[in-house]
Design a protein around this motif. Structure first.
Motif, PDB file in Angstrom:
ATOM      1  N   HIS A  10       6.499   6.350   6.223  1.00  0.00           N
ATOM      2  CA  HIS A  10       6.466   5.666   4.926  1.00  0.00           C
ATOM      3  C   HIS A  10       5.636   4.389   5.028  1.00  0.00           C
ATOM      4  CE1 HIS A  10       7.656   3.571   1.313  1.00  0.00           C
ATOM      5  NE2 HIS A  10       8.366   4.613   0.899  1.00  0.00           N
ATOM      6  N   GLU A  11       5.881   3.597   6.090  1.00  0.00           N
ATOM      7  CA  GLU A  11       5.126   2.358   6.285  1.00  0.00           C
ATOM      8  C   GLU A  11       3.642   2.666   6.477  1.00  0.00           C
ATOM      9  OE1 GLU A  11       6.758   0.141   9.523  1.00  0.00           O
ATOM     10  OE2 GLU A  11       8.745  -0.063   8.602  1.00  0.00           O
ATOM     11  N   GLU A  14       1.932   3.451   3.193  1.00  0.00           N
ATOM     12  CA  GLU A  14       1.652   2.222   2.436  1.00  0.00           C
ATOM     13  C   GLU A  14       0.424   1.513   3.002  1.00  0.00           C
ATOM     14  OE1 GLU A  14       5.501   0.348   2.948  1.00  0.00           O
ATOM     15  OE2 GLU A  14       6.024   0.779   0.867  1.00  0.00           O
ATOM     16  N   TRP A  15       0.336   1.514   4.316  1.00  0.00           N
ATOM     17  CA  TRP A  15      -0.812   0.883   4.982  1.00  0.00           C
ATOM     18  C   TRP A  15      -2.096   1.620   4.623  1.00  0.00           C
ATOM     19  CZ3 TRP A  15      -3.833   2.741   9.287  1.00  0.00           C
ATOM     20  CH2 TRP A  15      -4.660   1.770   9.866  1.00  0.00           C
ATOM     21  N   VAL A  17      -2.774   3.124   1.887  1.00  0.00           N
ATOM     22  CA  VAL A  17      -3.154   2.718   0.532  1.00  0.00           C
ATOM     23  C   VAL A  17      -3.939   1.409   0.587  1.00  0.00           C
ATOM     24  CG1 VAL A  17      -2.305   1.988  -1.720  1.00  0.00           C
ATOM     25  CG2 VAL A  17      -1.198   3.889  -0.547  1.00  0.00           C
ATOM     26  N   THR A  18      -3.446   0.456   1.394  1.00  0.00           N
ATOM     27  CA  THR A  18      -4.105  -0.842   1.532  1.00  0.00           C
ATOM     28  C   THR A  18      -5.499  -0.699   2.133  1.00  0.00           C
ATOM     29  OG1 THR A  18      -1.962  -1.918   1.868  1.00  0.00           O
ATOM     30  CG2 THR A  18      -3.901  -3.149   2.552  1.00  0.00           C
ATOM     31  N   LEU A 247       3.981   8.288  -3.181  1.00  0.00           N
ATOM     32  CA  LEU A 247       4.220   7.020  -2.521  1.00  0.00           C
ATOM     33  C   LEU A 247       4.407   5.899  -3.542  1.00  0.00           C
ATOM     34  CD1 LEU A 247       4.297   5.159  -0.055  1.00  0.00           C
ATOM     35  CD2 LEU A 247       1.816   4.978  -0.228  1.00  0.00           C
ATOM     36  N   LYS A 248       3.579   5.907  -4.562  1.00  0.00           N
ATOM     37  CA  LYS A 248       3.679   4.878  -5.581  1.00  0.00           C
ATOM     38  C   LYS A 248       5.033   4.912  -6.280  1.00  0.00           C
ATOM     39  CE  LYS A 248      -1.297   4.934  -6.420  1.00  0.00           C
ATOM     40  NZ  LYS A 248      -2.381   5.326  -7.352  1.00  0.00           N
ATOM     41  N   PRO A 252       7.143   9.101  -0.500  1.00  0.00           N
ATOM     42  CA  PRO A 252       5.988   9.619   0.223  1.00  0.00           C
ATOM     43  C   PRO A 252       6.192  11.044   0.699  1.00  0.00           C
ATOM     44  CG  PRO A 252       7.301   8.222   1.640  1.00  0.00           C
ATOM     45  CD  PRO A 252       7.894   8.097   0.256  1.00  0.00           C
TER      46      PRO A 252
END
Length: 256
Positions: A10-11, A14-15, A17-18, A247-248, A252
């Motif tokens: 999950h982390e 998110e990474w 996406v960044t 994820l948003k 995820p």
């Protein structure tokens, strides 16, 4: 997949996406200003800066003291990352103290910060790689470290490009130049310098330099460590893609 690996996935999503974010208007404006400033520098000065950063980085990257024996013990990802987090904290604390000391003396001692801080950051990357079982004697693994370094200290546009290389490393590494001199050192030094220019100029001011040096070194060393963690997670979990729409929504899509 263990519960810890699900959490990490999950982390990691998110990474991702960044790392793939479209450069914002402010990013573009800052980049345009930096490009304008760089255009005012004489070409000779650009060549000198490229050579200095290239030689310093190569000396650190290929120094015998930096080769760290990979950890080959069979351990869970949780155990590995507990060790990695301890190392990030240790190196971040060292970099913070170094930034405060060199910043305290103003311009002259502030100039010593660059090679010292670079050495701390690179040694941290080597130790993190070893924790994940990576053999840094391998030339291509050292290039991977250089790309991780770039990923942490680049504009969003350049970050998008580097992420694509790291996210498909097993394919991309076979396309890499066999000679370290063929690496794009000009882009490497320019992105790195642009990222640090203003902050490091403030560090050269006597009095406030110690505070600025400690803060900047702490923040950016910690960022580099976290970037390295996610880059090696990407390889260890073999996660090629996530459902970013889920994820948003906080859901995820995890690998089977």
């Amino acid at each position: 997949m263990s519960s810890y690996e699900e959490k990490i996935a999950h982390e990691l999503a998110e990474w991702q996406v960044t790392m793939q974010r479209t450069p914002s208007i402010s990013n573009a404006a800052i980049r345009k200003l930096q490009t304008k400033i760089n255009s005012l520098w004489p070409e000779r000065l650009h060549r000198i800066m490229t050579k200095v950063i290239k030689e310093l980085t190569r000396a650190v990257l290929f120094g015998a003291d930096f080769t760290t024996k990979p950890n080959t013990d069979v351990r869970s990802l949780m155990d590995i990352e507990e060790q990695v987090k301890d190392k990030i904290n240790k190196y971040t604390s060292t970099a913070t103290a170094e930034g405060a000391i060199t910043g305290f003396g103003g311009f002259v001692s502030g100039l010593a910060d660059f090679p010292l801080w670079l050495s701390i950051k690179m040694k941290m990357l080597f130790d993190i790689a070893a924790s994940y079982g990576i053999d840094t004697k391998d030339y291509k693994e050292r290039l991977f470290i250089l790309y991780v370094f770039q990923l942490a200290f680049s504009s969003q546009k350049r970050r998008n490009e580097i992420y694509l290389i790291l996210s498909n490393w097993e394919v991309q590494k076979n396309k890499l130049p066999k000679d370290i001199n063929a690496f794009d050192w000009r882009s490497f030094q320019q992105e790195y310098r642009d990222h640090l220019d203003l902050a490091k100029l403030l560090q050269l001011i006597p009095g406030v330099g110690a505070v600025v040096g400690a803060y900047i070194n702490h923040k950016l060393t910690n960022r580099l460590g976290k970037t390295a963690m996610n880059a090696y997670r990407l390889r260890r979990l073999n996660v090629q893609d996530f459902d970013l729409e889920k994820l948003k929504k906080g859901q995820p899509k995890l690998p089977e």
